[in-house]
Design a protein around this motif. Sequence first.
Motif, short mmCIF file in Angstrom:
data_model
loop_
_atom_site.label_atom_id
_atom_site.label_comp_id
_atom_site.label_asym_id
_atom_site.label_seq_id
_atom_site.Cartn_x
_atom_site.Cartn_y
_atom_site.Cartn_z
N UNK A 172 1.48 -4.08 -16.52
CA UNK A 172 1.63 -5.22 -15.61
C UNK A 172 0.89 -5.04 -14.29
N UNK A 173 0.88 -3.82 -13.76
CA UNK A 173 0.40 -3.62 -12.39
C UNK A 173 -1.07 -3.18 -12.37
N UNK A 174 -1.77 -3.49 -11.26
CA UNK A 174 -3.20 -3.14 -11.22
C UNK A 174 -3.49 -1.65 -11.06
N UNK A 202 0.81 -1.23 0.00
CA UNK A 202 0.00 0.00 0.00
C UNK A 202 0.84 1.27 0.00
N UNK A 203 2.13 1.14 0.29
CA UNK A 203 3.00 2.32 0.20
C UNK A 203 3.13 2.74 -1.27
N UNK A 228 3.02 -2.54 -3.76
CA UNK A 228 3.23 -1.08 -3.70
C UNK A 228 2.48 -0.41 -4.86
N UNK A 229 2.32 0.89 -4.76
CA UNK A 229 1.62 1.61 -5.83
C UNK A 229 2.58 2.62 -6.46
N UNK A 230 2.88 2.46 -7.74
CA UNK A 230 3.80 3.42 -8.39
C UNK A 230 3.12 4.74 -8.73
N UNK A 258 7.68 -4.32 -7.23
CA UNK A 258 6.56 -3.48 -6.80
C UNK A 258 5.28 -4.33 -6.73
N UNK A 259 5.11 -5.18 -7.74
CA UNK A 259 3.92 -6.05 -7.78
C UNK A 259 3.93 -7.04 -6.61
#
Length: 394
Positions: free
Chosen positions: A231-233, A169-170, A203-205, A198-199
Amino acid sequence: MFEALKAPPPDKIIQLIGMYAADPRTEKLDLGVGVYKDPQGSTPIMRAVKAAEHRLWKEQETKTYLSVLGDKSFVTGMAGLILGDSVAPERIGGGQTPGGTGAVRQLAELVKRATPDATVWYSDPTWPNHPQILAHVGLAAKTYRYYDAEAGAVSFEAMCEDLKAAKAGDVVILHGCCHNPTGANLSLEQWQALTAQIGEQGLVPFVDLAYQGFGDGLEEDVAGLRHLAATLPEVMLAASCSKNFGLYRDRVGAAIVIGKDAEAAKVTEANIGALNRLNFSFPPDHGAKVVSLILHDAELRADWIAELEDMRLNMLTLRKGLAEALRREANSDRFDYIAVHRGMFTQLGGTLEKVAKLREEHGVYMVGTGRINIAGLPADGLDKLAKAIVAVGI
Ligand code: LMR
């Protein structure tokens, strides 16, 4: 009431602009604020921008309010320019903001709204306004190591190691390309490895993209970001048109979000609209309309890309020229990294004292511990500059 106020701490970049303006020497050299200059030393309005403004002047019939999210065609045009087809359009939301800084601020507020206890991680070093905005919004922040000054390169292992301490969540602020201030950038392989990390950690970019087209090219500069986005949600993206459209003072930017599905994107976009309403209501239209016209018109777009490419190549030539001049002057290869870096900046390995000496004795202005604006380099004065840099012991 006002007597309760203290003088705010100066912003390093804004302060330097004032110092340079106040310096009476004619031989002074501005390598400070990130503004593109052509070989004649001016910052011209780009051809496509002028043409779009002309069209707007002739055809625009009203200046009544648009939406609090600004011009939809601008936001979709920017999302297309940056993300290509890496993400399904229904997962993308966003709103227009006053400049890239406006986007960073609005997204920081979005994080505060969504996850007030998140820690935001940013690179050490970074653009000085990142930590200032995070502190102003009231978000906890930590740094991750990014730059190996000795090698003049990204310290990727240290970066990944530091980010291991981030909790799910960071938020992680990344520079989309052309890292400010160092000029040292992640390779595509590093973007891929970082995306995986990150995935895995949840974490959230939060990607700050202010220099697309200034590094290796319009498409090349966002290859890593597109991989991350595909790639990331969830991804947040602060985009600026200040540099690549030369629209600095018109304040043109976009806060773009990628949600895990269409519903999430819609709700997140509505929150950006609500934050816009709270902070400035309707974003400024003129520059965004200009960008939208350029992006949606084949001829204007082609001309903009051609001029942007000329600017990029000009900076690359100056970069190589300075690296060569310093190689000759220092009789060493310790400055060769300048030619490897990309974008508008390079971080010279100086101390605050040496940078101050360069300013005081040679009239050369650099940010912090030696960030130089490559576009400000004098094509016919590189040897003289190299001499001054070596003379102060950088
Ligand atoms: C810079 O880093 O010099 C630019 O992004 C301008 C600014 O607003 O600081």
